[in-house]
Design an enzyme around this catalytic site. Structure first.
Site, PDB file in Angstrom:
ATOM      1  N   ARG A  86      10.428  75.504  59.383  1.00  0.00           N
ATOM      2  CA  ARG A  86       9.445  76.085  58.475  1.00  0.00           C
ATOM      3  C   ARG A  86       9.643  75.589  57.043  1.00  0.00           C
ATOM      4  NH1 ARG A  86      11.749  79.819  61.931  1.00  0.00           N
ATOM      5  NH2 ARG A  86      10.334  80.488  63.570  1.00  0.00           N
ATOM      6  N   GLU A 133       8.076  68.913  63.654  1.00  0.00           N
ATOM      7  CA  GLU A 133       6.924  69.807  63.590  1.00  0.00           C
ATOM      8  C   GLU A 133       7.175  70.784  62.441  1.00  0.00           C
ATOM      9  OE1 GLU A 133       4.706  73.400  66.059  1.00  0.00           O
ATOM     10  OE2 GLU A 133       5.974  71.983  67.149  1.00  0.00           O
ATOM     11  N   ASN A 137       3.661  78.992  56.893  1.00  0.00           N
ATOM     12  CA  ASN A 137       3.076  80.313  57.078  1.00  0.00           C
ATOM     13  C   ASN A 137       2.460  80.751  55.757  1.00  0.00           C
ATOM     14  OD1 ASN A 137       3.968  81.112  59.882  1.00  0.00           O
ATOM     15  ND2 ASN A 137       5.930  80.589  58.978  1.00  0.00           N
ATOM     16  N   HIS A 151      22.036  69.253  59.575  1.00  0.00           N
ATOM     17  CA  HIS A 151      21.164  68.252  58.973  1.00  0.00           C
ATOM     18  C   HIS A 151      20.368  67.534  60.053  1.00  0.00           C
ATOM     19  CE1 HIS A 151      24.931  65.929  59.873  1.00  0.00           C
ATOM     20  NE2 HIS A 151      24.034  65.104  60.399  1.00  0.00           N
TER      21      HIS A 151
END
Length: 342
Positions: A86, A133, A137, A151
């Site tokens: 994210r 990916e 949000n 990492h």
């Protein structure tokens, strides 16, 4: 994928297999795409006993003995598909990855009704390369990376030139180019806009520049055993560094110079880590999510989503956690190719 697999207290995370049922179709998968995903091998007939032709019915529990499980895992066509995490500013991150790291934006999807956007970036098509990916949000500007995630690794032909470019673009270099501790490989460390660390590793030309995901574990032997038996990975190498009080193990489905691998790190005496809420999971292709789930159970993993097709569509998945709590999702190989045809 996290949105459909792991309900979180944050706004919905990304799902690379989120397809509206109304627009789902079953296109013929091209020979080229099959060849890319399966390394040039023709897909064997998948075990579909007890599943309807459309894949909409859940299959009954798959019985598979320990010895059969070990053999099946070795022959299952598995490949690391993508890693999910994210970010707080998707456009800023995409700009950094494309301009500084040389990645390509492969696709981007906004899901306003679920209040999230995701983007896939990498060094080649998703049917043949490991990609990232990214999930944004709505309204969430920052996340806690935690102490468990280490990492991502990127293989480059010239670390110094890459670092110079990153500096020119305003990137953060946390470790200047030089030999790795206790070795000869030339490396450097940088941070992206969200604080995720990337290790730049100097190598010759490689088909898989996005080459590593490093996670910390509390029991390395236990983790190696799990990823060998449950995930079918090979222990590519193991190196102890007593001077710096850590040991690493490289796990994967092929040589490090040609495939993305999982780097497991054990720091002497550290049994647990804070995983934060930024890093999500790795996705792996499989020929049979039902057998995969059974094998994971047999080897101490926890199934967090039972195997089967997602509601309204035929993409079959199963999700699990390893003994350290790291999440992974397995996706049916042919269903994944159908998704990419959409």
């Amino acid at each position: 994928m996290a949105r459909l697999l792991f309900p979180l207290p944050i706004a919905a995370a990304a799902s690379s297999i989120h397809l509206a049922a109304a627009r789902f179709r079953h296109p013929l998968v091209s020979v080229a795409r099959r060849g890319a995903l399966f390394g040039g091998r023709a897909p064997a007939r998948l075990a579909t006993r007890g599943v309807s032709a459309g894949g909409s019915a859940a299959r009954a529990g798959t019985a598979i003995g320990p010895e059969e499980a070990l053999e099946w895992v070795k022959n299952d066509r598995r490949r690391l598909l993508h890693v999910v995490y994210r970010v707080g500013d998707l456009d800023k991150t995409i700009k950094f990855y494309t301009e500084c790291l040389g990645m390509k934006l492969l696709r981007r999807r906004d899901i306003p009704e679920e209040r999230y956007t995701n983007a896939f970036l990498g060094y080649g098509p998703e049917d043949s390369h490991f990609v990232v990916e990214l999930t944004y949000n709505y309204g969430v500007e920052s996340y806690d990376i935690g102490s468990g995630f280490g990492h991502f690794g990127i293989a480059v032909e010239d670390v110094e030139k890459t670092v110079e470019l990153i500096k020119a673009k305003g990137g953060t270099v946390t470790r200047e180019p030089g030999p790795v501790k206790g070795g000869k490989s030339v490396i450097a460390f940088i941070e992206d806009p969200d604080g995720y660390k990337f290790e730049l590793i100097e190598r010759g030309p490689t088909p898989e520049p996005l080459c590593q995901v490093m996670l910390r574990v509390g029991d390395l032997d236990r983790a190696i055993n799990f990823y060998e038996k449950a995930f079918g990975m090979e222990l590519l190498r193991k190196k102890d560094n007593p001077q710096y009080k850590y040991t690493i193990a490289m796990m994967g489905y092929g040589p490090e110079d040609k495939n993305a691998v999982l780097e497991l790190t054990y720091n002497y005496g550290v049994k647990e880590y804070d995983k934060g809420n930024a890093y999500a999971q790795i996705a792996i292709g499989t020929d049979d999510v039902y057998k995969t789930a059974e094998v994971v159970r047999q080897n101490g993993g926890q199934i967090t989503r039972e195997p089967g097709p997602l509601p309204g569509i035929s993409t079959k998945i199963t999700a699990c956690t390893d003994p350290d709590g790291w999440k992974s999702v397995f996706v049916d190989n042919l269903d994944f190719l159908k998704e990419l045809e959409e």
